[in-house]
Design a protein around this motif. Structure first.
Motif, PDB file in Angstrom:
ATOM      1  N   ASN A 279       0.813  -1.223   0.000  1.00 20.82           N
ATOM      2  CA  ASN A 279       0.000   0.000   0.000  1.00 20.82           C
ATOM      3  C   ASN A 279       0.844   1.269   0.000  1.00 20.82           C
ATOM      4  O   ASN A 279       0.459   2.287   0.581  1.00 20.82           O
ATOM      5  N   GLY A 280       1.993   1.198  -0.653  1.00 27.37           N
ATOM      6  CA  GLY A 280       2.700   2.412  -1.031  1.00 27.37           C
ATOM      7  C   GLY A 280       3.651   3.020  -0.030  1.00 27.37           C
ATOM      8  O   GLY A 280       4.216   4.092  -0.319  1.00 27.37           O
ATOM      9  N   TYR A 281       3.871   2.394   1.119  1.00 24.55           N
ATOM     10  CA  TYR A 281       4.775   3.000   2.111  1.00 24.55           C
ATOM     11  C   TYR A 281       5.496   1.871   2.836  1.00 24.55           C
ATOM     12  O   TYR A 281       4.859   0.963   3.398  1.00 24.55           O
ATOM     13  N   ALA A 282       6.823   1.936   2.824  1.00 21.80           N
ATOM     14  CA  ALA A 282       7.639   0.856   3.394  1.00 21.80           C
ATOM     15  C   ALA A 282       7.337   0.668   4.876  1.00 21.80           C
ATOM     16  O   ALA A 282       7.297   1.647   5.648  1.00 21.80           O
ATOM     17  N   ASN A 283       7.092  -0.578   5.259  1.00 22.29           N
ATOM     18  CA  ASN A 283       6.961  -0.964   6.676  1.00 22.29           C
ATOM     19  C   ASN A 283       5.816  -0.277   7.424  1.00 22.29           C
ATOM     20  O   ASN A 283       5.812  -0.275   8.656  1.00 22.29           O
ATOM     21  N   GLN A 284       4.855   0.315   6.708  1.00 19.93           N
ATOM     22  CA  GLN A 284       3.875   1.135   7.448  1.00 19.93           C
ATOM     23  C   GLN A 284       3.046   0.320   8.449  1.00 19.93           C
ATOM     24  O   GLN A 284       2.647   0.846   9.486  1.00 19.93           O
ATOM     25  N   TYR A 285       2.809  -0.960   8.127  1.00 18.80           N
ATOM     26  CA  TYR A 285       2.003  -1.761   9.057  1.00 18.80           C
ATOM     27  C   TYR A 285       2.865  -2.459  10.121  1.00 18.80           C
ATOM     28  O   TYR A 285       2.336  -3.216  10.929  1.00 18.80           O
TER      29      TYR A 285
END
Ligand SMILES: [Cu+2]
Length: 388
Positions: A279-285
């Protein structure tokens, strides 16, 4: 290589007296010449590569940085491997930036009512953050950055898609869920123009959509992709949480920290991403985990948008209870550990986790984890953090 057919097949054609020994003399002679020519060609190729590398080395570390316009193919003509990579370069206070980042909501939106689902997307050039402190110039669907909006319909509904091009170059939209003439429906839309077409969502699954304008590699790499979930007419088993993950990779012509990066077409062609994301952002979750309660069923809809690399989806600490492999919703596999989601493909996964804890979901091609394609499913309220 060229000698192989002669040595294998020629004896069958040889019928003259003494022909066999004459044949072998000629074959050995030809083989000798071929080896000589190949050796000369190899030396020349190595020299040319060295010269090209020296050229890149002396002209600065970021040969593409001065030419973000990817349509100018001459800008990358002098590049050769190895390519400078910015993998892992983040803003100085990466942890704080990661916490401050608002994670993309992965929750599957509801199915709109009615037989006709009207979707209107406006394309917009915009800068987005793809890792802590790392900015990128995208061509974005609906001002979302990447991925574009997640769409959700039911099998049998008709999608009416209106695309308005608010960018500066032609774009288009290609729905993998549609059975439709692409030269008509997926045509280029000029800046300032709008185009509407309809298709019936006849096939259930999770499908990619993307800009199909040439060069497609550049348009997808610049963030022009998203997912469309089509529920089967016969509902799937109940799930307590439904999350959509669109996997993709990013190729940067600068670190994106000092100034927003644009596409490095050479890296994209060489499949050397600086970042890979869900979903477009490294490591966001990892920083902002997806959640479930113990014993609940969590359904993941996964699309590998690429533009080029697959995603080997795996949830650490559990096994898929159901895996609709390749988005084939007619049947599922059980007890599966890792499923390849091909670039341009999708798959659906159910996990039911009884024990409280932090369960990483990854692309098990671990270079992707290193580059950011990892998140956490937080089951219950576990103490502590993921230490590995
Ligand atoms: Cu495009």
């Amino acid at each position: 290589m060229s000698s192989q057919p002669a040595t294998v097949h020629a004896p069958h054609r040889d019928t003259g007296p003494g022909g066999t020994s004459a044949f072998w003399k000629v074959a050995v002679l030809l083989l000798g010449i071929a080896v000589g020519v190949l050796a000369i060609a190899a030396v020349a190729a190595v020299q040319a590569a060295d010269e090209a590398r020296d050229e890149v080395g002396t002209s600065g570390q970021q040969p593409a940085a001065a030419s973000p316009a990817v349509h100018d193919h001459s800008a990358t003509a002098s590049q050769s491997l190895p390519i400078q990579s910015f993998a892992g370069t983040t803003g100085a206070n990466a942890e704080d930036l990661a916490k401050a980042h608002v994670a993309t909501d992965a929750t599957l939106p509801a199915v709109p009512p009615g037989d006709l689902v009207k979707v209107h997307m406006t394309l917009k050039d915009m800068v987005v953050e793809i890792a802590p402190g790392v900015k990128y110039n995208t061509w974005a669907f609906d001002g979302h950055g990447a991925p574009g909006p997640i769409l959700h319909v039911r099998q049998g509904q008709t999608v009416q898609m209106t695309l308005t091009n608010g960018g500066t170059i032609p774009h288009s939209i290609d729905f993998h869920a549609a059975r439709i003439a692409p030269n008509v429906a997926f045509k280029d839309v000029a800046p300032g123009d709008s185009f509407t077409f309809r298709f019936k969502a006849t096939d259930p699954g999770v499908f990619m959509y993307h800009c199909g304008t040439k060069p497609v590699l550049a348009h997808i790499a610049n963030g022009m992709y998203g997912a469309l979930v089509v529920d089967p007419a016969t509902p799937l088993p109940k799930a307590d949480h439904e999350y959509v993950l669109v996997a993709s990779e990013w190729y940067l012509n600068g670190d994106g920290v000092s100034a927003p990066a644009s596409l490095d077409m050479s890296k994209a062609r060489s499949m050397m991403p600086d970042w890979t994301t869900f979903n477009g952002y490294a490591n966001q979750y990892v920083t902002h985990p997806l959640t479930a309660k113990p014993g609940q069923t969590v359904r993941f809809y996964v699309v590998a948008a690429g533009p080029t690399l697959d995603t080997n989806f795996h949830v650490v600490g559990t096994i898929f209870d159901r895996a609709w492999v390749n988005g084939d919703m007619t049947h599922y596999q059980t007890g599966v550990q890792t499923v390849a989601v091909p670039a341009g493909g999708g798959a659906v996964f159910d996990v039911k986790i009884d024990e409280e804890g932090l369960y990483p979901f990854v692309s098990h091609a671990f270079a992707h984890v290193d580059l950011g394609q990892v998140g956490l499913l937080k089951v219950g309220s576990p103490k502590g953090t993921m230490t590995h």
